[in-house]
Design an enzyme around this catalytic site. Structure first.
Site, PDB file in Angstrom:
ATOM      1  N   PRO A 241     -36.818  -1.615-113.742  1.00 32.23           N
ATOM      2  CA  PRO A 241     -36.453  -2.656-112.768  1.00 32.23           C
ATOM      3  C   PRO A 241     -37.707  -3.342-112.434  1.00 32.23           C
ATOM      4  CG  PRO A 241     -36.446  -0.217-111.783  1.00 32.23           C
ATOM      5  CD  PRO A 241     -36.600  -0.232-113.343  1.00 32.23           C
TER       6      PRO A 241
ATOM      7  N   CYS B 231     -44.539   2.040-108.774  1.00 33.87           N
ATOM      8  CA  CYS B 231     -45.280   1.840-107.708  1.00 33.87           C
ATOM      9  C   CYS B 231     -44.447   0.767-106.952  1.00 33.87           C
ATOM     10  CB  CYS B 231     -47.004   1.346-107.955  1.00 33.87           C
ATOM     11  SG  CYS B 231     -46.673  -0.386-108.766  1.00 33.87           S
TER      12      CYS B 231
ATOM     13  N   ASP C 149     -43.230  -2.128-113.002  1.00 32.99           N
ATOM     14  CA  ASP C 149     -42.133  -1.351-113.119  1.00 32.99           C
ATOM     15  C   ASP C 149     -42.126  -0.829-111.703  1.00 32.99           C
ATOM     16  OD1 ASP C 149     -40.381   0.520-113.230  1.00 32.99           O
ATOM     17  OD2 ASP C 149     -41.014   1.234-115.065  1.00 32.99           O
ATOM     18  N   HIS C 150     -41.056  -1.130-110.878  1.00 28.70           N
ATOM     19  CA  HIS C 150     -40.985  -0.853-109.292  1.00 28.70           C
ATOM     20  C   HIS C 150     -40.719   0.644-109.417  1.00 28.70           C
ATOM     21  CE1 HIS C 150     -41.277  -2.170-105.370  1.00 28.70           C
ATOM     22  NE2 HIS C 150     -40.882  -3.322-105.699  1.00 28.70           N
ATOM     23  N   ARG C 151     -40.353   1.337-110.355  1.00 21.56           N
ATOM     24  CA  ARG C 151     -40.588   2.778-110.191  1.00 21.56           C
ATOM     25  C   ARG C 151     -41.710   3.480-110.222  1.00 21.56           C
ATOM     26  NH1 ARG C 151     -37.038   3.718-115.745  1.00 21.56           N
ATOM     27  NH2 ARG C 151     -38.691   2.471-116.517  1.00 21.56           N
TER      28      ARG C 151
END
Length: 477
Positions: A271, A451, A447-449
Site C-alpha cells: 500500500p 511508517c 510503504d504505508h505499512r
C-alpha cells in the site's frame, strides 16, 4: 574410444529457472577446451557466458538463438576421449562407441557425469563439476547403414527440438523391418514413436552407426501427417485474422517478464503513498563544483547521483523505518542494518536496478566510482545477478528523461524509493528576493505499512534541506 557427454543449462544462481540463448560461441564439429565459453545466454538479470565442463568435439547444439531454455535442458553434446580430436566429418557423434557398439545412456542431465574417457573441469557453475557418477552404458547392435544414409558432418544426438541433424532419408528402402535390436538409446525417442504409431524398425537412423534420433521420429511423424494438412483451414484462419487486426504480440519473457511480474507484485502487496517537495538545488550544484575543483584535474569527478546517494544514507540513518521490508507471512516489519542502494538505469535491455553494496560506509568519492562502474556494466550487459539483487532502498533519477515528477512503483520488497526530477532554472524566492535558481522536485514513495506520513515527511524534508544547504550534511559527518 570417444564418449559423448551432454552438457545441460546449469543453475545460474539467484533463483533463476530459465535463460534465453543470445549467441552461440561454438559451431558443431568445433573442438572445445575445458571451461571454454560455448554460449552466451541472457537471464532475467544479466548476460552470462556459459563455460562447458568438457573438452572435445561439439556434436550437437540445442536451442536456437532467441529461444528460452529451462535450467537442466540440454545445451550441447561433446565427444570426449581418444577420438575426440577427429574432424567432425568423420564422425564421432553422440552415442557412438566404436566397433563394439557401446553407447552412452543420454537421458537428461544424468549423462553429464564424470567419465574416465574424457577431460572434465572442476566446479564451473552451480551444480556442475567433477565427482558425478559416470554415464550409464549399455550395448546396442547397430543396424547396418547404407551408403545413401551415411551420416554427414555435424551429426546431432539426443532429443532437442533444435539439434543440428543432417537431411537424410528417414525410412529404410527395404519393405521388411530389419531383424535384431532396434538402434535406439533414448527412452524419450521410444515413447514418442509409440505414442504416434511409428514403427522404429522401418526407420533409418541419422545418428552414428545408424542410431535413431528423435529428429528421425519427428520427420517420420511429419511425413505421415502431411496429406492431412490441407484439411485444417481453421488453423490458418487465426493468424490471418490477427494480421487483419494489425496487432503485434511481444512475449513477456526474460528481463521484461521479470519486471512485469515484480511490478505487479509490488502493486498487489504494497500500500504505497507518495509525497513530494520542490527544492532549490543551486547550493548542491555549487558544492559539487567546489569538490571537483578541490580534487584537481586528475582526480575522479564526483557525480550528482553520488551526492544524492550520500544524502540518502544519512537520511536513512535518521529514519531507519524506511530501510526495511515487510515479512507478510510472519506479519513483521524487518528493519535492516546495512544500506544497499539500488539505482534505476535504463539500458537497451530495459530497466535494471544495479546495487551499490554497503552504501552507508562509503564516501561521496567511493559512491561516485561504484555508481560509474555499475552504470557502465549495465550498458554493456555485463552485470552479474549478484549486482542486481539485494537493494534495500532505491534512488530513481527520472530527471534524465526530461520530466519533473513521478509516482514510481516501489522496488519490491523494499519500503521506499526517492525520485529526482530534472534540475531546471526557475523563478524562486531566495533570501527574500525573487531570483532564478536551479530547482528540482523530489518525490518519496513509501510503504504505508512500515511508517506513517510523519516519518516519510521527515525523511523527505531532511533530504531537501541537505540539497538546499549541503552544510546540513556536515553535522552528521
Amino acid at each position: 574410444m570417444a564418449e559423448v557427454k551432454e552438457f545441460t543449462l546449469p543453475d545460474l544462481g539467484e533463483g533463476l529457472t530459465e535463460a534465453e540463448v543470445v549467441r552461440w560461441l561454438v559451431e558443431v564439429g568445433e573442438v572445445v577446451a575445458v571451461d571454454q565459453p560455448v554460449v552466451e545466454v541472457e537471464t532475467a538479470k544479466a548476460m552470462v557466458e556459459v563455460p562447458c565442463p568438457y573438452g572435445g568435439v561439439v556434436t550437437a547444439r540445442y536451442g536456437a538463438e532467441g529461444e528460452e531454455l529451462a535450467v537442466g535442458a540440454p545445451l550441447l553434446t561433446v565427444a570426449v576421449g581418444a577420438d575426440a580430436s577427429a574432424p567432425a566429418g568423420g564422425a564421432e557423434g553422440p552415442g557412438s562407441g566404436g566397433a563394439d557398439g557401446v553407447v552412452a545412456e543420454a537421458d537428461g542431465a544424468g549423462a553429464a557425469g564424470d567419465g574416465g574417457a574424457g577431460e572434465t573441469s572442476g566446479a564451473v557453475l552451480v551444480g556442475y563439476g567433477t565427482g558425478a557418477p559416470p554415464a550409464r552404458r549399455r550395448r546396442v547392435r547397430p543396424t547396418p547403414v547404407s551408403a545413401a544414409a551415411t551420416p554427414v558432418n555435424g551429426v546431432a544426438s539426443g532429443y532437442g527440438r533444435h539439434a543440428v541433424t543432417p537431411e537424410v532419408p528417414v525410412r529404410a528402402e527395404a519393405a521388411e523391418p530389419a531383424p535384431g535390436p532396434v538402434p535406439v538409446i533414448s527412452p524419450l525417442v521410444r515413447r514418442l514413436a509409440r505414442q504416434n504409431g511409428v514403427e522404429l524398425r522401418t526407420l533409418t537412423g541419422s545418428g552414428p552407426d545408424g542410431l535413431i534420433l528423435r529428429a528421425d521420429v519427428e520427420r517420420a511423424i511429419g511425413a505421415a501427417a502431411a496429406p492431412a494438412a490441407p484439411a485444417e483451414p481453421d488453423a490458418a484462419a487465426a493468424p490471418a485474422q490477427a494480421a487483419d487486426a494489425g496487432e503485434v504480440r511481444i512475449p513477456l519473457r526474460g528481463l521484461r517478464g521479470v519486471v512485469a511480474d515484480k511490478m505487479s507484485r509490488s502493486r498487489r502487496e504494497i500500500p504505497e503513498a507518495t509525497c513530494w517537495v520542490d527544492v532549490d538545488a543551486t547550493g548542491l550544484l555549487a558544492a559539487r563544483r567546489a569538490m571537483n575543483a578541490a580534487g584537481g584535474p586528475d582526480a575522479p569527478k564526483i557525480s550528482l547521483l553520488a551526492l544524492l546517494a550520500r544524502i540518502c544514507t544519512a537520511a536513512l540513518a535518521r529514519y531507519p523505518e524506511l530501510n526495511a521490508r515487510v515479512d507478510t507471512e510472519a506479519r513483521e516489519i524487518v528493519r535492516l542494518e546495512r544500506v544497499h542502494i539500488g539505482f534505476a538505469a535504463q539500458t537497451d535491455r530495459g530497466l535494471v536496478v544495479p546495487v551499490v553494496r554497503d552504501a552507508h560506509g562509503r564516501s561521496a568519492e567511493s559512491l561516485s566510482e561504484e555508481l560509474g562502474r555499475l552504470t557502465g556494466a549495465a550498458r554493456d550487459g555485463s552485470l552479474t545477478p549478484g549486482e542486481l539483487t539485494g537493494s534495500t532502498f532505491t534512488l530513481n533519477n527520472y530527471g534524465v528523461f526530461g520530466v519533473d515528477g513521478s509516482t514510481p512503483i516501489i522496488n519490491h520488497p523494499e519500503a521506499a524509493m526517492l525520485g529526482v526530477g530534472r534540475i531546471v532554472p526557475k523563478p524562486w524566492v531566495h533570501e527574500g528576493e525573487l531570483a532564478v535558481r536551479q530547482v528540482t522536485q523530489l518525490s518519496l514513495t513509501f510503504d504505508h505499512r512500515v511508517c506513517d506520513g510523519g516519518v516519510a515527511g521527515g525523511f523527505l524534508r531532511y533530504v531537501a534541506d541537505c540539497v538546499e544547504q549541503p552544510a546540513v550534511l556536515l553535522r552528521g559527518v
